[in-house]
Design a protein around this motif. Structure first.
Motif, PDB file in Angstrom:
ATOM      1  N   ARG A 154       1.343  -1.525  -0.293  1.00 48.85           N
ATOM      2  CA  ARG A 154       0.161   0.034   0.075  1.00 48.85           C
ATOM      3  C   ARG A 154       1.371   1.283   0.270  1.00 48.85           C
ATOM      4  O   ARG A 154       0.636   2.297  -0.871  1.00 48.85           O
ATOM      5  CB  ARG A 154      -0.937  -0.140   1.179  1.00 48.85           C
ATOM      6  N   ARG A 209      -0.433   4.009  -8.460  1.00 47.25           N
ATOM      7  CA  ARG A 209      -2.295   3.026  -8.342  1.00 47.25           C
ATOM      8  C   ARG A 209      -2.800   2.704  -9.208  1.00 47.25           C
ATOM      9  O   ARG A 209      -3.587   1.834  -9.755  1.00 47.25           O
ATOM     10  CB  ARG A 209      -2.773   4.143  -7.371  1.00 47.25           C
ATOM     11  N   GLU A 212      -3.805  -0.323 -11.077  1.00 51.80           N
ATOM     12  CA  GLU A 212      -5.664  -0.562 -11.294  1.00 51.80           C
ATOM     13  C   GLU A 212      -5.463  -1.351 -12.611  1.00 51.80           C
ATOM     14  O   GLU A 212      -7.062  -1.491 -12.790  1.00 51.80           O
ATOM     15  CB  GLU A 212      -6.167   0.728 -11.240  1.00 51.80           C
ATOM     16  N   ASP A 257      -7.821 -13.334  -0.190  1.00 49.17           N
ATOM     17  CA  ASP A 257      -9.360 -12.807   0.322  1.00 49.17           C
ATOM     18  C   ASP A 257      -9.626 -11.272  -0.420  1.00 49.17           C
ATOM     19  O   ASP A 257      -8.898 -10.101   0.233  1.00 49.17           O
ATOM     20  CB  ASP A 257      -9.266 -12.725   1.405  1.00 49.17           C
ATOM     21  N   PRO A 258     -10.913 -11.284  -0.732  1.00 51.05           N
ATOM     22  CA  PRO A 258     -11.283  -9.958  -1.423  1.00 51.05           C
ATOM     23  C   PRO A 258     -11.887  -9.294  -0.266  1.00 51.05           C
ATOM     24  O   PRO A 258     -10.916  -7.536  -0.410  1.00 51.05           O
ATOM     25  CB  PRO A 258     -12.870 -10.144  -2.154  1.00 51.05           C
ATOM     26  N   GLU A 259     -11.578  -9.322   0.755  1.00 49.98           N
ATOM     27  CA  GLU A 259     -11.821  -8.360   1.827  1.00 49.98           C
ATOM     28  C   GLU A 259     -10.841  -7.789   2.345  1.00 49.98           C
ATOM     29  O   GLU A 259     -10.893  -6.866   2.732  1.00 49.98           O
ATOM     30  CB  GLU A 259     -12.850  -9.478   3.382  1.00 49.98           C
ATOM     31  N   LEU A 298      -8.445  -7.586   0.659  1.00 53.08           N
ATOM     32  CA  LEU A 298      -7.781  -6.722  -0.280  1.00 53.08           C
ATOM     33  C   LEU A 298      -7.974  -5.165  -0.348  1.00 53.08           C
ATOM     34  O   LEU A 298      -7.670  -4.208  -0.557  1.00 53.08           O
ATOM     35  CB  LEU A 298      -7.807  -7.670  -1.906  1.00 53.08           C
ATOM     36  N   ARG A 299      -9.590  -6.016   0.180  1.00 49.52           N
ATOM     37  CA  ARG A 299     -10.708  -4.096   0.466  1.00 49.52           C
ATOM     38  C   ARG A 299     -10.441  -3.297   1.091  1.00 49.52           C
ATOM     39  O   ARG A 299      -9.589  -1.750   1.281  1.00 49.52           O
ATOM     40  CB  ARG A 299     -12.434  -4.742   0.451  1.00 49.52           C
ATOM     41  N   ILE A 300      -9.508  -3.926   2.632  1.00 49.84           N
ATOM     42  CA  ILE A 300      -8.942  -3.333   3.933  1.00 49.84           C
ATOM     43  C   ILE A 300      -7.423  -2.533   3.307  1.00 49.84           C
ATOM     44  O   ILE A 300      -7.669  -1.221   3.722  1.00 49.84           O
ATOM     45  CB  ILE A 300      -8.747  -4.466   5.013  1.00 49.84           C
ATOM     46  N   GLY A 357      -6.453  -1.376   0.307  1.00 45.66           N
ATOM     47  CA  GLY A 357      -6.549  -1.105  -0.950  1.00 45.66           C
ATOM     48  C   GLY A 357      -5.521  -1.467  -1.501  1.00 45.66           C
ATOM     49  O   GLY A 357      -5.228  -0.760  -2.789  1.00 45.66           O
ATOM     50  N   PRO A 375      -5.416  -3.654  -4.929  1.00 46.08           N
ATOM     51  CA  PRO A 375      -6.707  -4.047  -6.432  1.00 46.08           C
ATOM     52  C   PRO A 375      -5.498  -6.168  -7.105  1.00 46.08           C
ATOM     53  O   PRO A 375      -3.708  -6.557  -6.637  1.00 46.08           O
ATOM     54  CB  PRO A 375      -5.605  -3.772  -7.959  1.00 46.08           C
ATOM     55  N   GLU A 376      -6.684  -6.951  -6.579  1.00 48.85           N
ATOM     56  CA  GLU A 376      -6.378  -8.052  -6.441  1.00 48.85           C
ATOM     57  C   GLU A 376      -5.225  -8.864  -8.104  1.00 48.85           C
ATOM     58  O   GLU A 376      -4.667  -9.998  -7.852  1.00 48.85           O
ATOM     59  CB  GLU A 376      -7.335  -8.841  -6.826  1.00 48.85           C
TER      60      GLU A 376
END
Length: 495
Positions: free
Chosen positions: A140, A150, A154, A198-200, A202-204, A206, A208-209
């Motif tokens: 991050r 970033r 993306e 884990d998508p969650e 990755l969200r926490i 920030g 990109p997968e």
């Protein structure tokens, strides 16, 4: 085929070791590389120097025995974990220096995240704690601080990897972007219960997968070397983070088996089997390397400054000319002369997890000599390991009967005896102490049939050296109490 080649990419050096079918070392090549400290608490490496030093060692070690690629059954890779490299998919060039696992630049963000109440959610998924040690906050930071990073991430233009991924990418000319389950489990982004990114998480954080590598088992073919640097055509068939590789190389395949590796840091791992468990005492739960293509787990306690304290004596205090001299200097004194050394140069790891703790040397007197400081430095390693084992024993129904040891500092008899004394249990050192590289070799060799089964490896195990506790238990308890007092002072110093 005569050998398995282990690429052992560590924090301060790259090594290549050839193992024969008996598990003996046929040849070793090693090359140190530069450490960069741009700011207080920051630690960086040059990713290209990591790559070139590792490739140089690989070619050199084959030359030492006159081996060609056709003589090598497989390559096993083991690596410094958590260290983050982000590179361009099109060119393979890094966009920023590697941010090393020791780096603490994201401590503030970790504190904010912990205060937000996200800790349990993250730990239940990743098995880890929120700390700058792990990869996610480093990724991050790069995305937030490298201009344009970033947006490029993306768009799918950037790849992230721990050092194993970086090496495999270049060994396969960019055809494979892959890591294994053990390295993935050190990122704070991998769900260790479900075995997937884990998508969650990755969200926490920030992230990109699209940046992430594929995840393989630790013992399986993931590709072939395509470079023309003397390794072309060899299968890459084993990958494991250094500490999981050492656990496997120590034959700690059953629940309750434990080992400690004395490297730049110290890492105590105990196999806990196939059921995920959370620790009550700030140990982390990590995925253990397995040859059986299933999720297995280990409790882990990480000490950030182990052998690195000896480097500090060499490079900063300059009381020794080489790391090998520390044993003789320390042995010249009967004890540490009342000194307690807490080497919290980058905070404290398990079981304290205090990123703000400071290093401390207490008990200096007029008659303090370099030998006392050297001995206190070695003892600090043993004290930190004892803290981790104390926490680990509280998690398990049976106290540890013996501690298996390996790594560079494990060859120091003075340290191993003091370790046994403060633990009160035997310390067991294998004949081949390079068990990190050996574990990577085992994983790769099993995947390609160089060794037929794990049982073959166990039956060929060489005799171990045992260090039995000799210190009076009252004295050991007194020393541990003084150590704990000093640790509390190191935690409070920043305040």
């Amino acid at each position: 085929m005569s050998y398995v080649l282990a690429l052992d990419q560590g924090t301060t050096s790259s090594r290549a070791i050839l193992f024969d079918q008996a598990g003996n070392i046929a040849a070793v090549a090693q090359k140190e590389f530069q450490q960069f400290y741009p700011q207080a608490g920051w630690v960086e490496h040059d990713p290209m120097e990591i790559l070139t030093s590792q490739m140089t060692c690989a070619v050199e070690v084959l030359g030492k025995v006159g081996a060609r690629p056709r003589d090598v059954a497989a390559i096993g890779i083991t690596n410094q974990r958590e260290t983050v490299i982000v590179w361009e998919r099109e060119t393979g060039h890094p966009i920023h220096p590697a941010i090393v696992w020791q780096d603490r630049r994201t401590a503030g963000f970790c504190s904010e995240l912990e205060q937000s109440g996200a800790g349990d959610n993250i730990s239940n998924r990743s098995g880890l704690v929120i700390d700058p040690y792990f990869s996610a906050t480093k990724i991050r930071w790069i995305l937030d601080n490298v201009p344009g990073a970033r947006a490029r991430a993306e768009r799918g233009e950037l790849a992230f990897g721990t050092v194993d991924s970086w090496l495999v990418w270049h060994l396969t000319s960019g055809h494979r972007h892959v890591t294994d389950v053990t390295n993935a489990s050190r990122t704070l982004l991998f769900n260790v219960v479900e075995g997937r990114w884990d998508p969650e998480l990755l969200r926490i954080f920030g992230i990109p997968e699209s940046m992430l590598p594929d995840v393989a088992w630790s013992s399986e073919r993931v590709g072939e070397v395509t470079t023309t640097l003397g390794l072309g055509g060899i299968s890459i068939a084993g990958i494991a983070g250094d500490q999981q590789a050492a656990l496997f190389g120590q034959l700690c395949w059953n629940p309750g088996d434990a080992k400690n590796t004395y490297g730049t840091g110290c890492f105590l791992l105990q196999n806990i089997g196939t059921n995920f468990m959370r620790s009550k005492y700030k140990l982390i739960t990590t995925i253990a390397a397995s040859a059986q293509h299933r999720l297995e787990y280990a409790f882990e306690g990480s000490v950030f400054i182990g052998g690195a304290v000896v480097q500090w004596l060499r490079d900063n205090l300059r009381i020794i000319g080489s790391s090998a001299e520390v044993g003789a200097l320390a042995a010249g004194e009967k004890d540490a002369g009342g000194l307690i050394f807490v080497p919290a140069f980058v905070g404290l790891g398990a079981p304290h997890w205090d990123p703000h703790a400071s290093g401390l040397l207490i008990g200096l007197r007029r008659d303090t000599r370099p030998g006392h400081i050297a001995r206190a430095a070695l003892e600090s390693i043993a004290f930190q390991v004892a803290d981790v084992l104390e926490a680990m024993d509280s998690e398990t129904p049976q106290p540890l009967a013996a501690l298996r040891v390996d790594g560079g500092a494990a060859v120091n008899d003075l340290l191993m005896q003091f370790q046994a004394d403060v633990l009160g249990v035997p310390v067991v050192r294998p004949q081949v102490t390079e068990t990190t590289a050996l574990g990577a070799a085992y994983l790769a060799g099993l995947a390609v049939g160089f060794w037929h089964s794990p049982e073959d490896l166990r039956s060929s195990r060489k005799a171990d050296t045992r260090f039995e506790p000799k210190m009076d238990r009252a004295e050991a308890t007194r020393l541990r109490a003084r150590w704990h007092q000093a640790v509390e002072r190191s935690k409070n110093w920043a305040e």
